[in-house]
Design an enzyme around this catalytic site. Structure first.
Site, PDB file in Angstrom:
ATOM      1  N   LYS A   9     -11.638  24.462 -31.804  1.00 42.09           N
ATOM      2  CA  LYS A   9     -11.122  24.799 -33.139  1.00 42.09           C
ATOM      3  C   LYS A   9     -10.643  26.259 -33.193  1.00 42.09           C
ATOM      4  O   LYS A   9     -10.945  27.057 -32.297  1.00 42.09           O
ATOM      5  CB  LYS A   9     -12.219  24.518 -34.178  1.00 42.09           C
ATOM      6  N   TYR A  49      -7.960  14.219 -40.295  1.00 42.53           N
ATOM      7  CA  TYR A  49      -9.250  14.174 -40.999  1.00 42.53           C
ATOM      8  C   TYR A  49      -9.205  13.269 -42.242  1.00 42.53           C
ATOM      9  O   TYR A  49     -10.019  13.437 -43.148  1.00 42.53           O
ATOM     10  CB  TYR A  49      -9.701  15.580 -41.378  1.00 42.53           C
ATOM     11  N   PHE A  57     -15.537  19.093 -49.067  1.00 39.28           N
ATOM     12  CA  PHE A  57     -15.108  20.165 -48.167  1.00 39.28           C
ATOM     13  C   PHE A  57     -13.753  19.888 -47.515  1.00 39.28           C
ATOM     14  O   PHE A  57     -13.309  20.665 -46.666  1.00 39.28           O
ATOM     15  CB  PHE A  57     -16.172  20.406 -47.088  1.00 39.28           C
ATOM     16  N   ARG A  85     -20.671  14.825 -27.434  1.00 39.52           N
ATOM     17  CA  ARG A  85     -21.410  15.109 -28.680  1.00 39.52           C
ATOM     18  C   ARG A  85     -22.697  15.867 -28.371  1.00 39.52           C
ATOM     19  O   ARG A  85     -23.100  16.758 -29.114  1.00 39.52           O
ATOM     20  CB  ARG A  85     -21.746  13.801 -29.418  1.00 39.52           C
ATOM     21  N   THR A  91     -23.521  19.473 -36.151  1.00 40.80           N
ATOM     22  CA  THR A  91     -22.372  19.966 -36.926  1.00 40.80           C
ATOM     23  C   THR A  91     -22.612  21.377 -37.464  1.00 40.80           C
ATOM     24  O   THR A  91     -21.740  22.240 -37.392  1.00 40.80           O
ATOM     25  CB  THR A  91     -22.107  19.005 -38.113  1.00 40.80           C
ATOM     26  N   ARG A 102     -22.035  24.632 -29.971  1.00 44.64           N
ATOM     27  CA  ARG A 102     -22.066  25.150 -31.340  1.00 44.64           C
ATOM     28  C   ARG A 102     -23.148  26.210 -31.508  1.00 44.64           C
ATOM     29  O   ARG A 102     -22.954  27.203 -32.227  1.00 44.64           O
ATOM     30  CB  ARG A 102     -22.223  24.003 -32.334  1.00 44.64           C
ATOM     31  N   ASN A 112     -16.993  25.708 -36.740  1.00 49.10           N
ATOM     32  CA  ASN A 112     -18.046  25.249 -35.822  1.00 49.10           C
ATOM     33  C   ASN A 112     -17.532  24.928 -34.405  1.00 49.10           C
ATOM     34  O   ASN A 112     -18.081  24.084 -33.707  1.00 49.10           O
ATOM     35  CB  ASN A 112     -18.852  24.090 -36.433  1.00 49.10           C
ATOM     36  N   HIS A 115     -14.534  20.027 -32.106  1.00 51.97           N
ATOM     37  CA  HIS A 115     -14.564  18.658 -32.635  1.00 51.97           C
ATOM     38  C   HIS A 115     -14.750  17.721 -31.448  1.00 51.97           C
ATOM     39  O   HIS A 115     -14.219  17.991 -30.362  1.00 51.97           O
ATOM     40  CB  HIS A 115     -13.243  18.300 -33.330  1.00 51.97           C
ATOM     41  N   GLU A 126      -7.973   8.863 -31.844  1.00 49.47           N
ATOM     42  CA  GLU A 126      -7.738  10.314 -31.841  1.00 49.47           C
ATOM     43  C   GLU A 126      -6.925  10.744 -30.615  1.00 49.47           C
ATOM     44  O   GLU A 126      -6.087  11.639 -30.702  1.00 49.47           O
ATOM     45  CB  GLU A 126      -9.077  11.055 -31.893  1.00 49.47           C
TER      46      GLU A 126
END
Ligand code: GDP
Length: 137
Positions: A9, A49, A57, A85, A91, A102, A112, A115, A126
């Protein structure tokens, strides 16, 4: 072998830790099958998203994701979805296990760092959102 989609990100790209994050993947059995640095448009971020569009948010998430370039990649390996993950951590970086991406590189629940697809089905969608078949090697 599974494939999953990763996004580094804007916060992590600005921190100049692209290589450090990719190293986490490569050091833990995942292989980079495709990679590119791109600036998402607002329409891109809203479409990517879309599942979150009713969440409070959503606006902040879209603003953040277009605040600078991102690095999107396809990661391949055994159990790639779950493995990615696990390497990412929770998250909210405050809740992320020590040693996760993270925990080490993220500032907050919105900034964060990464993704990662949350299921094989979403991974396929995706990946197709960002990459043509001929770019995945
Ligand atoms: P992920 O799969 O771990 O990325 O988490 P989710 O799919 O639940 O949420 C998607 C993204 O929305 C997260 O990575 C965060 O960047 C953002 N997000 C989730 N919850 C919040 C929140 O409470 N506030 C804000 N500002 N962003 C959030």
């Amino acid at each position: 072998m599974e494939k999953t989609l990763s996004i580094i990100k804007p916060d992590a790209v600005k921190k100049n830790v692209i290589g450090k994050i990719i190293d986490r993947f490569e050091s833990n059995g995942l292989r980079v099958a495709a990679i590119k640095k791109i600036q998402l448009s607002r329409a891109d971020a809203e479409a990517f998203y879309a599942v979150h569009k009713e969440r409070p948010f959503f606006g902040e998430l879209v603003e953040f994701m277009i605040s600078g370039p991102v690095v999107v990649s396809v990661l391949e390996g055994e159990n790639a979805v779950a493995k990615n993950r696990e390497l990412m951590g929770a998250t909210d970086p405050k809740e992320a296990a020590p040693g996760t991406i993270r925990a080490d590189f993220a500032e907050s629940i919105d900034a964060n760092a990464v993704h990662g697809s949350d299921s094989l089905e979403n991974a396929e969608k995706e990946i197709a959102f960002f990459f043509a078949q001929r770019e995945i090697l």
